[in-house]
Every structure is written in structure tokens, then in C-alpha cells.
Design a protein around this motif. Structure first.
Motif, PDB file in Angstrom:
ATOM      1  N   ASP A 108      35.578   0.304  22.839  1.00 32.05           N
ATOM      2  CA  ASP A 108      34.332   0.723  22.202  1.00 32.05           C
ATOM      3  C   ASP A 108      33.546  -0.538  21.863  1.00 32.05           C
ATOM      4  O   ASP A 108      34.047  -1.654  22.015  1.00 32.05           O
ATOM      5  CB  ASP A 108      34.592   1.565  20.953  1.00 32.05           C
ATOM      6  N   THR A 109      32.296  -0.337  21.397  1.00 27.25           N
ATOM      7  CA  THR A 109      31.419  -1.479  21.173  1.00 27.25           C
ATOM      8  C   THR A 109      30.603  -1.309  19.900  1.00 27.25           C
ATOM      9  O   THR A 109      30.433  -0.203  19.382  1.00 27.25           O
ATOM     10  CB  THR A 109      30.446  -1.667  22.349  1.00 27.25           C
ATOM     11  N   LEU A 110      30.081  -2.437  19.431  1.00 26.28           N
ATOM     12  CA  LEU A 110      29.247  -2.450  18.239  1.00 26.28           C
ATOM     13  C   LEU A 110      27.926  -1.741  18.481  1.00 26.28           C
ATOM     14  O   LEU A 110      27.392  -1.068  17.606  1.00 26.28           O
ATOM     15  CB  LEU A 110      29.006  -3.904  17.815  1.00 26.28           C
ATOM     16  N   THR A 111      27.359  -1.900  19.663  1.00 26.12           N
ATOM     17  CA  THR A 111      26.090  -1.270  19.986  1.00 26.12           C
ATOM     18  C   THR A 111      26.129  -0.746  21.416  1.00 26.12           C
ATOM     19  O   THR A 111      26.883  -1.241  22.250  1.00 26.12           O
ATOM     20  CB  THR A 111      24.921  -2.253  19.838  1.00 26.12           C
ATOM     21  N   ASN A 112      25.292   0.229  21.693  1.00 21.09           N
ATOM     22  CA  ASN A 112      25.202   0.773  23.045  1.00 21.09           C
ATOM     23  C   ASN A 112      24.048   0.178  23.836  1.00 21.09           C
ATOM     24  O   ASN A 112      23.800   0.576  24.961  1.00 21.09           O
ATOM     25  CB  ASN A 112      25.034   2.302  22.988  1.00 21.09           C
TER      26      ASN A 112
END
Length: 254
Positions: free
Chosen positions: A201-205
Motif C-alpha cells: 500500500d502507499t501513502l498517496t495514490n
């Protein structure tokens, strides 16, 4: 020695496992790859080194006073190396040499000195935990093939202990240029960790947040401002002033 125990033929895709319970205040090892430590680095280090065990691997072309300052900080392990192989080689050499140490931590963060301003490792970790991720970064870029931007990655201990994690570094060829670093690490790390069972997963898309060379793209119409900037861009007064003005207008992502 490692090749005797870890074989690529054995490194099949592993099933994601349930994330093991971790203490309320998980332990973090931050491996910070830097190039000629400067005052911006020192600010980042001082804001984060009390929150985790901090290792700095610094590529030096010339001596710098902050290296002396860091040697006097007991909470920081400061290592210097030749300026070869980019950040990926700094991480690789430290990980292979200290792999048993890495496995003792709840999380390992691989960070480079494009992370500046109010980037807090432990605040970022909270977002990772809330998303149930075991492999986490800034954003996933679809350029060439899906990959997490290399400003930082945080890896859960369940993944660090798996064969696929250490194999990624052991079987990596020598990094002699930027293309090697991109092909042998940046474009393969996400794939290798997912294959070994990681939930990414990531901090922002926002997939266009990447180069750090275009701060003017982050304007009032965006809800977030990423706390990242390439070091060479920060040395350009106009770029730096623009970026700092934007940070003053809008809160950053964390």
C-alpha cells in the motif's frame, strides 16, 4: 554463505500471512542513504532519530562538519562509504551485512535524503498500520511496470524474515549506473516483495508524484503537499522558495 541457504528456485510466490501482533510502540530501524550530509539532512535526522534506531550511510566526496556532529550522537550509527552504486547499494551493503540485526525489528524503513521538511517516519508508519500493509511507500507509479517510488519504503518484519526479501539484495547485480539502480531495484522491489507475500500500500495514490522536480504542480487545488524534494533541486533558490511557500499554505500529507 547466503547462496547456500537461499536459492532463487525455492523462492516461489508465498501466500500473504496474517500480520503478526506488534507492540503498541513498534520498533523501527531506519536506514538512511545520504550524499554529503547537509543542514537539511541534519534537520530530518534530528526530528526522527529519537523515534527509531537510525543508521546513516553517507557517500562522501569531501569531509563535512555534520559528519563530526553525527559521530557525537549516540542514538545514530554513522557510516561512510565510497560514492558508488547510488542509494540502492548503500541499502544493499548494510542489509546483507546486518541481516540478523534487521530481523529483530518490527519494521525496517529504507529512506533516502529526498525526504525533507516534516516527514515523520513514525507518523507514516501509523498510516501503514491503519491500511494493514506489510510493504509501504510513497506511491505506485505505472511507468514501465508498477513500482513504488524510492523516496522511502517501510517493510514489516514478517516480510523482512522471508527468503524473498534477502534474495532481492543477494542476487542483485553490481550497480554501476542509474539504469542499473532503476532496473535492478526500483522496478523490481515491489514485484519481489508481493511475490514473497507482502500486502503493498502507499501513502498517496497520486501516481504523478515522483521526480520531485516540479513543485509548481502542487498547488492550492491539491489537498496534499508531499514532503519530498530532490536535494539538487533544493539548491536552486527559486525552486526552494516556491516549495517552501506551498508547504506554508497547505498541510503536508502526514
Amino acid at each position: 554463505m547466503f547462496k547456500r541457504f537461499f536459492s532463487k528456485k525455492q523462492d516461489n510466490i508465498e501466500q500473504p500471512s496474517k500480520i503478526p501482533a506488534i507492540s503498541e510502540y513498534p520498533s523501527i530501524l531506519c536506514i538512511y542513504a545520504a550524499y554529503n550530509i547537509d543542514d537539511d539532512d541534519m534537520r530530518f535526522i534530528e526530528e526522527n532519530c529519537h523515534e527509531c534506531d537510525f543508521v546513516i550511510v553517507d557517500s562522501l566526496n569531501r569531509p563535512y562538519l555534520n559528519g563530526m556532529r553525527l559521530n557525537n550522537k549516540p542514538e545514530v550509527e554513522y557510516i561512510t562509504r565510497n560514492n558508488i552504486g547510488y542509494d540502492v547499494t548503500a541499502w544493499k551493503e548494510y542489509i546483507i551485512k546486518n541481516y540478523e540485526k534487521l530481523k529483530k525489528y518490527d519494521y525496517v524503513a529504507l529512506v533516502n535524503n529526498s525526504c525533507r521538511y516534516d516527514f515523520k517516519i513514525r507518523s507514516t508508519l501509523k498510516d501503514m498500520i491503519n491500511k494493514g500493509a506489510t510493504f509501504y511507500g510513497l506511491n505506485i507509479s505505472p511507468v514501465h511496470n508498477d513500482h513504488i517510488q524510492s523516496y522511502f519504503t517501510i517493510i514489516h518484519k514478517d516480510i523482512v524474515k522471508r527468503r524473498g526479501f534477502i534474495n532481492h539484495w543477494i542476487f542483485m547485480k553490481e550497480i554501476t549506473g542509474r539504469d542499473d539502480a532503476i532496473k535492478s531495484h526500483e522496478l523490481t522491489f515491489l514485484r519481489d516483495m508481493v511475490n514473497t507475500g507482502a500486502k503493498a500500500d502507499t501513502l498517496t495514490n497520486y501516481d504523478f508524484i515522483g521526480s520531485g522536480y516540479e513543485p509548481e504542480r502542487y498547488n492550492r487545488n491539491m489537498g496534499v503537499i508531499p514532503p519530498f524534494m530532490k536535494k539538487k533541486v533544493l539548491q536552486e533558490p527559486g525552486m526552494r522558495r516556491n516549495y517552501e511557500n506551498l508547504l506554508a499554505i497547505l498541510p503536508h500529507m502526514i
